[in-house]
Design a protein around this motif. Structure first.
Motif, short mmCIF file in Angstrom:
data_model
loop_
_atom_site.label_atom_id
_atom_site.label_comp_id
_atom_site.label_asym_id
_atom_site.label_seq_id
_atom_site.Cartn_x
_atom_site.Cartn_y
_atom_site.Cartn_z
N TYR A 29 38.00 30.98 46.61
CA TYR A 29 38.14 30.92 45.15
C TYR A 29 38.35 32.34 44.64
O TYR A 29 37.81 33.29 45.22
N ASN A 30 39.08 32.45 43.59
CA ASN A 30 39.17 33.77 42.96
C ASN A 30 39.39 33.59 41.46
O ASN A 30 39.86 32.55 40.99
N GLY A 31 39.01 34.59 40.74
CA GLY A 31 39.20 34.58 39.30
C GLY A 31 39.09 35.99 38.76
O GLY A 31 38.43 36.84 39.36
N GLY A 32 39.79 36.24 37.67
CA GLY A 32 39.71 37.59 37.14
C GLY A 32 40.43 37.73 35.82
O GLY A 32 40.94 36.77 35.24
N VAL A 33 40.45 38.96 35.38
CA VAL A 33 41.09 39.28 34.11
C VAL A 33 41.86 40.58 34.27
O VAL A 33 41.44 41.46 35.04
N GLN A 34 42.99 40.65 33.60
CA GLN A 34 43.78 41.88 33.65
C GLN A 34 44.18 42.26 32.23
O GLN A 34 44.67 41.42 31.47
N PHE A 35 43.94 43.52 31.92
CA PHE A 35 44.36 44.05 30.62
C PHE A 35 45.55 44.98 30.84
O PHE A 35 45.50 45.83 31.73
N ASN A 36 46.58 44.79 30.07
CA ASN A 36 47.73 45.68 30.12
C ASN A 36 48.04 46.16 28.72
O ASN A 36 48.05 45.37 27.78
#
Lengths: 521, 311
Positions: free
Chosen positions: A172-179
């Motif tokens: 499983y994986n999950g995340g957030v990315q801000f650009n």
């Protein structure tokens, strides 16, 4: 099986969504085929046919569906009705969201009759969404199931013995990315679980957290910095035995005047076992300098210094890297790379002692008129260990050809010669491999198409293996968007070293008749 | 821990924190307003009317049937020199992708896209060091593939790596040609740790082969050799394909005697068993053992003197 059913149902649901939604345009193929398989010999030796099955196959290939609102649906469902099915589907709206799913299964055979095999199912998916223009949320998961039985390694003299395997892995994986305007911050958690159905004491969980960031320095836009950190743990459920790795990295790229550039990277890693308090440190520094003549050439030189320090010994490594490319004319490109690496035991002692490695690559690529390309490449690796008295050397020249050599056909092919020489502490080993491959596909002429291709592999010296695969195809188009294809494949494999009792020969004739309907919405 | 290593460790902790602060507080680079993008894009399309269609369906689309909100970059977001080009339209005074060096292409794409993949490519990735530019794998115009990959065939990577392609045609190989795995299943193109910097626990192989990953009570050191390059699975296996069975580098005992000689006793006991049988006939748990430090098959009897000592 539940996961597989969910995945297949989800993929069909994506198709259903496509069918009820107001569409703009779409294309693809639906193919119904029947495969005849006639094979003889040792089924465990020819990997190319491990996943060929006799029977009727239904496929939806290269489906692309675009909605007026910008959503894109893609699907590629191959051999849905057979055990070698390979299914993929995705639905996405650029800059807004995306979801993708996949499922496939394959096997590996281990005995003469093909009765002993392991099979692996892989099922998974991912989803991402942009709740805000600069924020991306993502996640996913996959499920791997492997089961079956295999023979023990090098077991040709005792074919009766075997090992069974049965385990599942979940990721499983999950995340957030801000650009934001050239800057990025990303955080992700990954978890996985390994469950061995035959030996639960081997069940383990893994967890990693990773954060990375990158962007130009304020007021110094020519300097871009990047860095990150990852913590990884793997723990046995039964014993509590646990290993941990903490890794950090960072660096910068600097664009200098006159097309010069500098890059620096640092990696620090500490891996350890919490049960016995043993730790290993790895530190790497890398510095690269490059110069570009725009549109003409580039050269890069690098130096890398590594430290490897564990409980008993310390190893220091120095590496050098050089690369260059030049395009004297737009059709011709020359590339070269060279790397040298020297490992030296500075403290304590390790079994393999000091070690030196070198590698190089050279290539010449020429693009002829009419999009034909010829590329000649050589790559080589050398590893030498004086203390052990062992050395390995590889060299591989390759020629690749592709393009439309004739008005009526496209061609792709090549030849590769690979030589490997191992000088071991007790004896040696050498192989010389020749691989020739080619594929010619005609343009459609009077509704007919034809194709021919083949691969010939020969391994000599200490091995004596011959492997070939010939392909013939013939197609005919009728009623504008239907066509029928006939494909004939011949596989041969023979290992001449083995005696007749455990002969390793294999031959197969595979015929596939396929009726294809071109879809256009 | 030495002082220099302690410094590295804390630098690695602090660096992302600093970068986070920078990313939040950094000044915004110069960008064009939506109106400016609309106005200039219309100007460009007056002459290059087929270019609108070439970007349709991609994140770079410059027109939209529904609203102007679809236009996020316009033509001038990528093509520099447009002010002069509008006045004097020649190919020399406006930038096009293939006329730019790898670093310049990265700079243009990096105006909007800063992903882990892109940072990896322009930092210390082998592609970047070899001068491979964005547009050698990605095509912006006339391309509807995901992530604008120039060709979305599973084996697209092999169009450059022809030598690697032939490794998959060998006697034993990972099932790439049958489409069951992809290059990127193993090769992380977003790993800012350069693959040759894969320090520490590298779980590339273990992601699929967990049964061999350990940790074991008795480790075979080469399996988890925490070296910066080399060590680990590839000491014995060729991951793409091998002329030998099971992706092994060498046939028979070759991979073992690359580091280990055959012990003298093995040559004489049991009728010279060490010379007649392969090492792993007895040392079957060669990846690691929960049972004995010699990685012997747990089913073997250990009541004889030599093997008892081994355990």
């Amino acid at each position: 099986m539940r996961v597989i059913n969910i995945a297949i149902t989800s993929m069909l649901a994506l198709l259903l969504i496509a069918s009820v939604a107001h569409s703009s345009s779409g294309s693809g193929d639906v193919a119904l085929s029947y495969i005849f398989l006639d094979e003889e010999g040792n089924q465990s030796v020819n990997q190319s046919t491990f996943n060929d099955y006799e029977g009727a196959a239904l496929s939806f290939e290269n489906l692309r569906y675009r909605f007026t609102n910008g959503m894109n649906l893609r699907a590629d469902f191959r051999n849905i009705t057979l055990n070698n099915r390979n299914l993929k589907a995705s639905l996405r709206r650029v800059g807004l969201f995306g979801v993708s799913l996949f499922h496939n299964k394959y096997r590996r055979l281990y005995d003469f009759e093909g009765g002993r095999f392991t099979k692996r199912h892989r099922t998974g998916g991912s989803i991402w969404v942009f709740p805000h223009r600069y924020v991306k949320l993502f996640g996913g998961g996959s499920f791997v199931d492997k089961s079956g039985s295999m023979t023990e390694l090098f077991d040709a003299t005792a074919p009766g013995t075997g090992l069974t395997t049965d385990y599942t892995q979940k990721h499983y994986n999950g995340g957030v990315q801000f650009n934001h305007m050239g800057r990025m911050l990303r955080a992700e958690i990954r978890a996985s679980n390994y469950a061995d159905d035959l030996n639960s004491s081997r069940d383990q969980d893994r967890l990693s957290f990773m954060a990375t960031a990158a962007g130009p320095l304020p007021k110094y836009e020519e300097v871009s910095v990047f860095g990150g950190f990852r913590r990884f743990t793997a723990e046995y459920n039964a014993s509590g035995s646990k290993i941990t790795s903490n890794k950090g990295w960072g660096g910068a790229t600097v664009a200098l005047p006159e097309n010069f550039a500098l890059k620096y990277a640092l990696v620090f890693d500490r891996s350890g076992s919490e049960s016995d308090l043993v730790k290993t440190d790895n530190v790497s520094h890398a510095l690269y300098a490059s110069h570009v003549w725009p549109g003409l050439a580039q050269v890069t030189a690098g130096y890398i210094k590594d430290y490897n320090d564990d409980l008993s010994d310390e190893v220091q490594v120095s590496s050098y890297y050089f690369s260059g490319r030049v395009k004297p004319i737009s059709e011709l490109e020359l590339r070269g790379e060279y790397g040298a690496r020297s490992e030296e035991v500075k403290g304590g002692r390790r079994l393999i002692g000091d070690e030196d490695r070198q590698k190089y690559k050279f290539s010449v690529k020429y693009r002829c008129p009419r999009d034909a390309t010829i590329a000649v490449k050589v790559d080589a690796r050398i590893r030498e260990n004086e203390q052990l008295g062992s050395k390995s050397e590889f060299v591989r020249p390759t020629v690749d050809l592709s393009g439309d050599f004739w008005r009526f056909a496209s061609f792709i092919g090549g030849y590769s010669y690979a030589r490997g020489i191992y000088t071991n502490v007790d004896g040696g080993f050498e192989f010389r491999d020749h691989t020739i491959y080619a594929d010619i596909v005609s343009r459609e002429c009077h509704n007919f198409t034809a194709g021919f291709g083949g691969t010939y592999y020969r391994s000599k010296r200490d091995l004596d293996v011959e492997k070939s695969w010939l392909r013939f195809s013939l197609g005919y188009r009728f009623l504008e968007d239907y066509h029928v294809e006939l494909e004939y494949n011949v596989h041969n494999f023979d290992d001449f070293v083995y005696t007749s009792q455990f002969d390793e020969y294999y031959t197969a004739n595979i015929v596939e008749i396929k009726i294809i309907k071109d879809l256009s919405f | 821990m030495t002082a220099s290593k302690a410094l590295c460790f804390w630098a690695m902790i602090l660096l992302p924190t600093v970068l986070l602060a920078l990313s939040v507080t950094a000044s915004t680079p110069v960008s064009y307003s939506k109106d400016k993008l609309l106005e200039t894009t219309e100007l460009c399309l007056d002459c290059h009317d087929d270019m609108a269609e070439s970007l349709d369906g991609s994140v770079h689309r410059v027109t939209s049937e529904s609203s102007s909100s679809a236009i996020s970059i316009g033509c001038i977001g990528c093509h520099d020199g447009w002010e002069v080009h509008v006045e004097d339209p020649t190919v020399d005074n406006i930038t096009t992708g293939f006329g730019l060096s790898a670093a310049m292409q990265a700079e243009v794409c990096g105006r909007c896209h800063v992903t882990a993949h892109q940072v990896a490519m322009v930092s210390t990735d082998p592609h970047g060091n070899a001068g491979v530019a964005c547009l050698e794998c990605h095509t912006v115009h006339f391309n509807s593939n995901e992530k604008l990959v120039a060709n979305d065939r599973e084996v697209f990577c092999l169009s450059c790596h022809g030598g690697i392609a032939t490794e998959f045609k060998r006697r034993s190989a990972h099932p790439l040609e049958s489409g069951n795995i992809r290059c990127v299943d193993c090769h992380d193109l977003s790993g800012m740790q350069n693959p040759i910097f894969a320090t520490g626990l590298d779980w590339t192989c273990q992601d699929c082969h967990s049964e061999l990953s350990g940790p074991f009570l008795y480790e075979h050191p080469v399996v988890n050799a925490h070296l910066v390059e080399g060590g680990g699975c590839v000491e014995c296996h060729q991951p793409h394909g091998s002329p030998n069975d099971r992706l092994l580098n060498q046939a028979g005992d070759g991979v073992c005697i690359q580091c280990h000689g055959i012990p003298p006793k093995h040559r004489v006991v049991h009728g010279g068993i060490g010379g007649q049988h392969t090492c792993v006939n007895c040392h079957s748990d060669i990846h690691g053992s929960f049972d004995n430090r010699m990685f012997l098959d747990p089913d073997l009897a250990f009541d004889c003197y030599c093997h008892f000592l081994s355990k």
